[in-house]
Design a protein around this motif. Structure first.
Motif, PDB file in Angstrom:
ATOM      1  N   VAL A 162       2.357 -19.096  -4.084  1.00 16.61           N
ATOM      2  CA  VAL A 162       1.414 -18.077  -4.545  1.00 16.61           C
ATOM      3  C   VAL A 162       0.083 -18.034  -3.786  1.00 16.61           C
ATOM      4  CG1 VAL A 162       0.565 -16.933  -6.624  1.00 16.61           C
ATOM      5  CG2 VAL A 162       2.384 -18.601  -6.836  1.00 16.61           C
ATOM      6  N   PRO A 163       0.101 -17.696  -2.502  1.00 14.48           N
ATOM      7  CA  PRO A 163      -1.175 -17.498  -1.804  1.00 14.48           C
ATOM      8  C   PRO A 163      -1.753 -16.125  -2.145  1.00 14.48           C
ATOM      9  CG  PRO A 163       0.623 -17.039  -0.318  1.00 14.48           C
ATOM     10  CD  PRO A 163       1.241 -17.520  -1.618  1.00 14.48           C
ATOM     11  N   TYR A 164      -3.048 -15.938  -1.897  1.00 14.48           N
ATOM     12  CA  TYR A 164      -3.634 -14.609  -2.027  1.00 14.48           C
ATOM     13  C   TYR A 164      -2.939 -13.682  -1.035  1.00 14.48           C
ATOM     14  CZ  TYR A 164      -7.665 -16.206  -4.726  1.00 14.48           C
ATOM     15  OH  TYR A 164      -8.479 -16.716  -5.688  1.00 14.48           O
ATOM     16  N   ILE A 165      -2.816 -12.413  -1.397  1.00 16.21           N
ATOM     17  CA  ILE A 165      -2.212 -11.447  -0.484  1.00 16.21           C
ATOM     18  C   ILE A 165      -2.991 -11.427   0.828  1.00 16.21           C
ATOM     19  CG2 ILE A 165      -1.782  -8.986  -0.093  1.00 16.21           C
ATOM     20  CD1 ILE A 165      -1.255  -8.753  -3.126  1.00 16.21           C
ATOM     21  N   SER A 166      -4.303 -11.422   0.749  1.00 14.06           N
ATOM     22  CA  SER A 166      -5.131 -11.359   1.956  1.00 14.06           C
ATOM     23  C   SER A 166      -4.953 -12.591   2.842  1.00 14.06           C
ATOM     24  CB  SER A 166      -6.594 -11.207   1.578  1.00 14.06           C
ATOM     25  OG  SER A 166      -6.808  -9.970   0.942  1.00 14.06           O
ATOM     26  N   ASP A 167      -4.653 -13.747   2.245  1.00 17.16           N
ATOM     27  CA  ASP A 167      -4.429 -14.957   3.039  1.00 17.16           C
ATOM     28  C   ASP A 167      -3.208 -14.807   3.937  1.00 17.16           C
ATOM     29  OD1 ASP A 167      -6.570 -16.025   1.731  1.00 17.16           O
ATOM     30  OD2 ASP A 167      -5.417 -17.462   0.533  1.00 17.16           O
ATOM     31  N   THR A 168      -2.231 -14.017   3.503  1.00 16.46           N
ATOM     32  CA  THR A 168      -1.013 -13.853   4.294  1.00 16.46           C
ATOM     33  C   THR A 168      -1.197 -12.846   5.426  1.00 16.46           C
ATOM     34  OG1 THR A 168      -0.069 -12.102   2.912  1.00 16.46           O
ATOM     35  CG2 THR A 168       0.426 -14.369   2.281  1.00 16.46           C
ATOM     36  N   GLY A 169      -2.366 -12.239   5.516  1.00 19.25           N
ATOM     37  CA  GLY A 169      -2.626 -11.288   6.587  1.00 19.25           C
ATOM     38  C   GLY A 169      -3.875 -11.619   7.361  1.00 19.25           C
ATOM     39  N   THR A 170      -4.217 -12.901   7.436  1.00 18.95           N
ATOM     40  CA  THR A 170      -5.471 -13.299   8.064  1.00 18.95           C
ATOM     41  C   THR A 170      -5.312 -13.727   9.516  1.00 18.95           C
ATOM     42  OG1 THR A 170      -6.411 -13.924   5.954  1.00 18.95           O
ATOM     43  CG2 THR A 170      -7.392 -14.926   7.869  1.00 18.95           C
ATOM     44  N   LYS A 171      -4.278 -14.476   9.808  1.00 22.12           N
ATOM     45  CA  LYS A 171      -4.113 -15.024  11.157  1.00 22.12           C
ATOM     46  C   LYS A 171      -2.988 -14.299  11.901  1.00 22.12           C
ATOM     47  CE  LYS A 171      -5.590 -19.643   9.734  1.00 22.12           C
ATOM     48  NZ  LYS A 171      -5.176 -21.053   9.604  1.00 22.12           N
ATOM     49  N   PRO A 172      -3.119 -14.185  13.242  1.00 22.54           N
ATOM     50  CA  PRO A 172      -2.023 -13.609  14.027  1.00 22.54           C
ATOM     51  C   PRO A 172      -0.803 -14.528  13.971  1.00 22.54           C
ATOM     52  CG  PRO A 172      -4.061 -13.666  15.298  1.00 22.54           C
ATOM     53  CD  PRO A 172      -4.294 -14.458  14.045  1.00 22.54           C
ATOM     54  N   PRO A 173       0.384 -14.048  13.993  1.00 19.46           N
ATOM     55  CA  PRO A 173       0.804 -12.661  14.213  1.00 19.46           C
ATOM     56  C   PRO A 173       0.898 -11.826  12.926  1.00 19.46           C
ATOM     57  CG  PRO A 173       2.743 -14.043  14.196  1.00 19.46           C
ATOM     58  CD  PRO A 173       1.550 -14.960  14.010  1.00 19.46           C
ATOM     59  N   GLU A 174       0.848 -12.494  11.765  1.00 19.94           N
ATOM     60  CA  GLU A 174       1.038 -11.746  10.517  1.00 19.94           C
ATOM     61  C   GLU A 174      -0.097 -10.764  10.241  1.00 19.94           C
ATOM     62  OE1 GLU A 174      -0.651 -15.801   9.225  1.00 19.94           O
ATOM     63  OE2 GLU A 174       0.882 -15.111  10.608  1.00 19.94           O
ATOM     64  N   PHE A 184       0.509  -7.095   8.857  1.00 21.86           N
ATOM     65  CA  PHE A 184      -0.130  -6.768   7.581  1.00 21.86           C
ATOM     66  C   PHE A 184      -1.018  -5.534   7.731  1.00 21.86           C
ATOM     67  CE2 PHE A 184      -3.690  -7.269   4.575  1.00 21.86           C
ATOM     68  CZ  PHE A 184      -3.009  -7.401   3.378  1.00 21.86           C
ATOM     69  N   GLY A 185      -1.897  -5.536   8.716  1.00 20.61           N
ATOM     70  CA  GLY A 185      -2.809  -4.414   8.914  1.00 20.61           C
ATOM     71  C   GLY A 185      -2.070  -3.112   9.176  1.00 20.61           C
ATOM     72  N   PHE A 186      -1.086  -3.150  10.056  1.00 24.26           N
ATOM     73  CA  PHE A 186      -0.311  -1.956  10.380  1.00 24.26           C
ATOM     74  C   PHE A 186       0.394  -1.405   9.143  1.00 24.26           C
ATOM     75  CE2 PHE A 186       3.882  -0.234  11.571  1.00 24.26           C
ATOM     76  CZ  PHE A 186       3.471   0.893  12.279  1.00 24.26           C
ATOM     77  N   MET A 187       1.064  -2.272   8.428  1.00 21.34           N
ATOM     78  CA  MET A 187       1.855  -1.823   7.276  1.00 21.34           C
ATOM     79  C   MET A 187       0.968  -1.361   6.119  1.00 21.34           C
ATOM     80  SD  MET A 187       5.204  -4.306   7.356  1.00 21.34           S
ATOM     81  CE  MET A 187       6.215  -3.249   6.320  1.00 21.34           C
ATOM     82  N   ILE A 188      -0.152  -2.015   5.901  1.00 24.95           N
ATOM     83  CA  ILE A 188      -1.052  -1.601   4.813  1.00 24.95           C
ATOM     84  C   ILE A 188      -1.727  -0.276   5.153  1.00 24.95           C
ATOM     85  CG2 ILE A 188      -3.130  -2.206   3.499  1.00 24.95           C
ATOM     86  CD1 ILE A 188      -0.540  -3.693   2.675  1.00 24.95           C
ATOM     87  N   ASN A 189      -2.032  -0.040   6.428  1.00 22.28           N
ATOM     88  CA  ASN A 189      -2.567   1.271   6.814  1.00 22.28           C
ATOM     89  C   ASN A 189      -1.569   2.386   6.511  1.00 22.28           C
ATOM     90  OD1 ASN A 189      -5.211   0.782   7.768  1.00 22.28           O
ATOM     91  ND2 ASN A 189      -4.393  -0.062   9.662  1.00 22.28           N
ATOM     92  N   ILE A 190      -0.294   2.135   6.779  1.00 19.37           N
ATOM     93  CA  ILE A 190       0.730   3.132   6.453  1.00 19.37           C
ATOM     94  C   ILE A 190       0.842   3.284   4.935  1.00 19.37           C
ATOM     95  CG2 ILE A 190       3.207   3.638   6.552  1.00 19.37           C
ATOM     96  CD1 ILE A 190       3.153   2.549   9.419  1.00 19.37           C
ATOM     97  N   SER A 191       0.717   2.181   4.196  1.00 22.91           N
ATOM     98  CA  SER A 191       0.731   2.257   2.729  1.00 22.91           C
ATOM     99  C   SER A 191      -0.419   3.120   2.219  1.00 22.91           C
ATOM    100  CB  SER A 191       0.632   0.862   2.105  1.00 22.91           C
ATOM    101  OG  SER A 191       1.799   0.130   2.321  1.00 22.91           O
ATOM    102  N   ALA A 192      -1.591   2.953   2.823  1.00 19.32           N
ATOM    103  CA  ALA A 192      -2.749   3.756   2.417  1.00 19.32           C
ATOM    104  C   ALA A 192      -2.483   5.239   2.680  1.00 19.32           C
ATOM    105  CB  ALA A 192      -4.003   3.293   3.151  1.00 19.32           C
ATOM    106  N   LEU A 193      -1.890   5.554   3.815  1.00 16.65           N
ATOM    107  CA  LEU A 193      -1.550   6.945   4.126  1.00 16.65           C
ATOM    108  C   LEU A 193      -0.517   7.488   3.131  1.00 16.65           C
ATOM    109  CD1 LEU A 193      -1.682   9.454   5.945  1.00 16.65           C
ATOM    110  CD2 LEU A 193       0.120   8.399   7.337  1.00 16.65           C
ATOM    111  N   LEU A 194       0.499   6.704   2.829  1.00 12.36           N
ATOM    112  CA  LEU A 194       1.502   7.124   1.840  1.00 12.36           C
ATOM    113  C   LEU A 194       0.864   7.288   0.461  1.00 12.36           C
ATOM    114  CD1 LEU A 194       4.521   4.900   2.931  1.00 12.36           C
ATOM    115  CD2 LEU A 194       4.356   7.397   3.128  1.00 12.36           C
ATOM    116  N   GLY A 195      -0.123   6.455   0.142  1.00 17.94           N
ATOM    117  CA  GLY A 195      -0.856   6.603  -1.118  1.00 17.94           C
ATOM    118  C   GLY A 195      -1.597   7.924  -1.165  1.00 17.94           C
ATOM    119  N   VAL A 196      -2.248   8.288  -0.063  1.00 20.13           N
ATOM    120  CA  VAL A 196      -2.958   9.569   0.010  1.00 20.13           C
ATOM    121  C   VAL A 196      -1.984  10.721  -0.209  1.00 20.13           C
ATOM    122  CG1 VAL A 196      -4.158  11.145   1.595  1.00 20.13           C
ATOM    123  CG2 VAL A 196      -4.850   8.750   1.466  1.00 20.13           C
ATOM    124  N   ILE A 197      -0.849  10.661   0.466  1.00 19.54           N
ATOM    125  CA  ILE A 197       0.153  11.737   0.340  1.00 19.54           C
ATOM    126  C   ILE A 197       0.671  11.817  -1.094  1.00 19.54           C
ATOM    127  CG2 ILE A 197       2.452  12.492   1.079  1.00 19.54           C
ATOM    128  CD1 ILE A 197       1.756  11.199   3.845  1.00 19.54           C
TER     129      ILE A 197
END
Length: 193
Positions: free
Chosen positions: A40-52, A56-69
């Motif tokens: 159970v890590p924080y969600i943000s902890d799993t997207g802090t270091k490369p390569p994840e 994380f950033g790419f997929m969450i940006n697409i999630s934000a766009l899908l949320g807008v739509i």
């Protein structure tokens, strides 16, 4: 109208599936790379270091766009339903859309400003995303009740309101515990507080 086109119901399903995949994939990469503990890590902890962090950033940006739509389709649907039987003010519907869009902007901020790189910006983005999300869900629940029984069943309204209440309840400890953390750190040793 876009909201009445066949297939638009697929967009919210895609949003949930894509967002879940974003969290799961970045979690798996972070655990396999040894960047986070598996329990159970924080969600943000799993997207802090490369390569994840890139995934994380790419997929969450697409999630934000899908949320807008998704939110825009919901806005259009309510406007269309209001034409045949008025149940909610257009300004209330627009306000709900704007709050939802603020949450999507917060998601974009979280995705692009990693937790350890720019913690204050990341935290503000998370606060905006979660806070706006709670308000949006609550407003949509109220709108659902106002549209009963013509456009919604009471069961759907009760489920939406239950999700709203749970979100509100979860938001309070998130704020309380976030305020108690004075620094952002992923790697803790057992002797640390």
């Amino acid at each position: 109208m876009v909201c009445c086109m066949p297939g638009v119901a697929f967009v919210p399903t895609l949003l949930v599936s894509w967002s879940s995949a974003a969290f799961i994939i970045s979690y798996v990469i972070a655990v396999l790379a040894g960047h986070v503990e598996p329990l159970v890590p924080y969600i943000s902890d799993t997207g802090t270091k490369p390569p994840e962090s890139g995934v994380f950033g790419f997929m969450i940006n697409i999630s934000a766009l899908l949320g807008v739509i998704t939110m825009y389709i919901r806005y259009l649907l309510i406007e269309k339903q209001n034409e045949s039987s008025y149940f909610v003010g257009s300004s209330c519907n627009m306000f709900s859309l704007c709050v939802g869009l603020m949450g999507c902007i917060g998601m974009g901020i979280v995705a692009n400003f990693q937790e350890l790189s720019v913690p204050s910006v990341h935290d503000i983005g998370a606060l905006v995303a979660f806070g706006s999300g709670v308000v949006y869900i609550t407003l949509q629940s109220i709108i659902s009740y106002k549209s009963c029984p013509q456009w919604n069943t009471y069961l759907v309204c009760h489920i939406r309101m239950a999700i709203s209440v749970i979100s509100c309840i979860a938001f309070i400890p998130m704020i309380v515990f976030a305020l108690q953390i004075s620094m952002t750190k992923i790697d803790w040793t057992p002797d640390e507080k």
